[in-house]
Scaffold this motif. Structure first.
Motif, PDB file in Angstrom:
ATOM      1  N   ARG A 102       4.218   2.078   0.170  1.00 25.14           N
ATOM      2  CA  ARG A 102       4.567   1.521  -1.143  1.00 25.14           C
ATOM      3  C   ARG A 102       3.944   2.346  -2.264  1.00 25.14           C
ATOM      4  O   ARG A 102       4.617   2.687  -3.252  1.00 25.14           O
ATOM      5  N   ALA A 161       5.469  -8.637   0.760  1.00 23.93           N
ATOM      6  CA  ALA A 161       4.156  -9.073   0.302  1.00 23.93           C
ATOM      7  C   ALA A 161       3.564 -10.130   1.233  1.00 23.93           C
ATOM      8  O   ALA A 161       2.347 -10.145   1.483  1.00 23.93           O
ATOM      9  N   THR A 162       4.409 -11.016   1.765  1.00 23.12           N
ATOM     10  CA  THR A 162       3.943 -12.051   2.685  1.00 23.12           C
ATOM     11  C   THR A 162       3.411 -11.441   3.969  1.00 23.12           C
ATOM     12  O   THR A 162       2.357 -11.841   4.488  1.00 23.12           O
ATOM     13  N   ARG A 198      11.056  -8.191  -1.808  1.00 24.76           N
ATOM     14  CA  ARG A 198       9.690  -7.794  -2.161  1.00 24.76           C
ATOM     15  C   ARG A 198       8.700  -8.872  -1.722  1.00 24.76           C
ATOM     16  O   ARG A 198       7.592  -8.579  -1.262  1.00 24.76           O
ATOM     17  N   GLY A 199       9.111 -10.128  -1.868  1.00 21.53           N
ATOM     18  CA  GLY A 199       8.247 -11.236  -1.451  1.00 21.53           C
ATOM     19  C   GLY A 199       8.041 -11.265   0.058  1.00 21.53           C
ATOM     20  O   GLY A 199       6.943 -11.585   0.529  1.00 21.53           O
ATOM     21  N   VAL A 229       2.158  -8.447   4.390  1.00 19.22           N
ATOM     22  CA  VAL A 229       0.884  -7.788   4.095  1.00 19.22           C
ATOM     23  C   VAL A 229      -0.230  -8.816   3.942  1.00 19.22           C
ATOM     24  O   VAL A 229      -1.335  -8.644   4.478  1.00 19.22           O
ATOM     25  N   ALA A 230       0.044  -9.902   3.220  1.00 18.43           N
ATOM     26  CA  ALA A 230      -0.982 -10.921   2.988  1.00 18.43           C
ATOM     27  C   ALA A 230      -1.453 -11.552   4.296  1.00 18.43           C
ATOM     28  O   ALA A 230      -2.653 -11.801   4.484  1.00 18.43           O
ATOM     29  N   CYS A 283       1.975  -0.136   5.279  1.00 24.86           N
ATOM     30  CA  CYS A 283       2.934  -0.643   4.293  1.00 24.86           C
ATOM     31  C   CYS A 283       2.461  -0.365   2.870  1.00 24.86           C
ATOM     32  O   CYS A 283       3.231   0.110   2.028  1.00 24.86           O
ATOM     33  N   GLU A 284       1.208  -0.642   2.593  1.00 24.82           N
ATOM     34  CA  GLU A 284       0.674  -0.419   1.253  1.00 24.82           C
ATOM     35  C   GLU A 284       0.593   1.074   0.918  1.00 24.82           C
ATOM     36  O   GLU A 284       0.781   1.467  -0.240  1.00 24.82           O
ATOM     37  N   ARG A 295       8.896  -3.604  -0.248  1.00 25.84           N
ATOM     38  CA  ARG A 295       8.041  -3.914  -1.387  1.00 25.84           C
ATOM     39  C   ARG A 295       8.394  -3.118  -2.631  1.00 25.84           C
ATOM     40  O   ARG A 295       7.840  -3.376  -3.705  1.00 25.84           O
ATOM     41  N   THR A 296       9.311  -2.165  -2.515  1.00 25.67           N
ATOM     42  CA  THR A 296       9.706  -1.367  -3.687  1.00 25.67           C
ATOM     43  C   THR A 296      11.170  -1.571  -4.067  1.00 25.67           C
ATOM     44  O   THR A 296      11.671  -0.905  -4.967  1.00 25.67           O
TER      45      THR A 296
END
Length: 249
Positions: free
Chosen positions: A131, A66-67, A62-63, A69-70, A127-128, A54-55
């Motif tokens: 990040r 993000a996927t 990055r996508g 995590v979502a 993960c967040e 993600r960084t």
């Protein structure tokens, strides 16, 4: 209504297994502790990997992060447990699926599935944190490492991640404490852990207060151990004369 306390119930013979009710709780506690440790290893590794993604400068990677995590942050944990329990074994190759469902000990099956469910769910939260820790660092650290000739993976491994982990020890501690409590959800798919053993004790003995007070104290003890370990780790990782990893010294 006055409760009829009987703390000696833990030392009475259980209806099967040639053990006491206390042995049931100890076995449940050990299973809970093992599940927590295994799931945390999965969460930390997966969370760190996707936190790095993600960084990265690459938009596609990055996508991907993000996927992940979502998906895993937005689906309730108990739903994820049942998805792993009902669907995951059938997605394995046929021979492996047959071995897993027919030959592997049921409690081992539940343990593996619970580790995956809890590890990936918590990994999205880790993960967040990773990040955020990386993005909190000065960009100069990345540029300086690259200018010295380090590759991007070397920059992350030797420069960015060590400093990012120092920053995020407190929020990681909170995630670990949440994971200890979330292990109780594993009882819904059949894992015989601490909460499941308390329910069994209540079912066979009828002493609700004693059963769940004992379980509560066991969770408190496990969380206390985690907090003490992380407190020591935070102190060891703190850099002197900087704000990284804690207060200025």
């Amino acid at each position: 209504m006055q409760a009829n306390w009987n703390w000696g119930i833990f030392f009475e013979q259980a209806p099967f297994g040639n053990v006491t009710y206390l042995n049931w709780l100890i076995d449940g506690f050990l299973t809970t502790a093992a599940l927590f440790i295994c799931a945390w290893i999965v969460a930390f590794i997966i969370g760190s990997f996707f936190g790095i993604l993600r960084t990265l400068p690459n938009k596609f990677l990055r996508g991907v992060g993000a996927t992940y995590v979502a998906i895993f942050r937005n689906i309730p944990l108990i739903v994820q447990f049942f998805i792993w329990y009902l669907a995951a074994p059938d997605l394995l190759p046929r021979d492996l699926s047959v071995w897993f469902k027919a030959e592997l000990n049921p409690n081992a099956q539940f343990f593996i599935l619970s580790t995956c469910a809890l590890g990936l769910f918590t990994g999205a939260r880790v993960c967040e944190q990773v990040r955020s820790g990386i993005l909190a660092l000065s960009r100069g650290q990345r540029y300086a490492a690259l200018a010295l000739g380090l590759t991007l993976p070397q920059t992350y491994f030797h420069v960015l991640l060590p400093n990012a982990y120092r920053i995020i020890v407190p929020p990681l501690t909170s995630e670990m404490l949440n994971m200890v409590k979330n292990t109780a959800v594993a009882s819904t798919i059949g894992l015989v852990e601490l909460t499941s053993q308390a329910n069994r004790l209540l079912e066979f003995s009828g002493f609700a207060y004693e059963s769940f007070i004992a379980v509560t104290m066991a969770y408190v003890f496990l969380n206390f151990v985690v907090m003490r370990i992380m407190k020591v780790l935070e102190k060891k990782m703190r850099l002197p004369s900087t704000g990284i990893g804690g207060k200025n010294v």
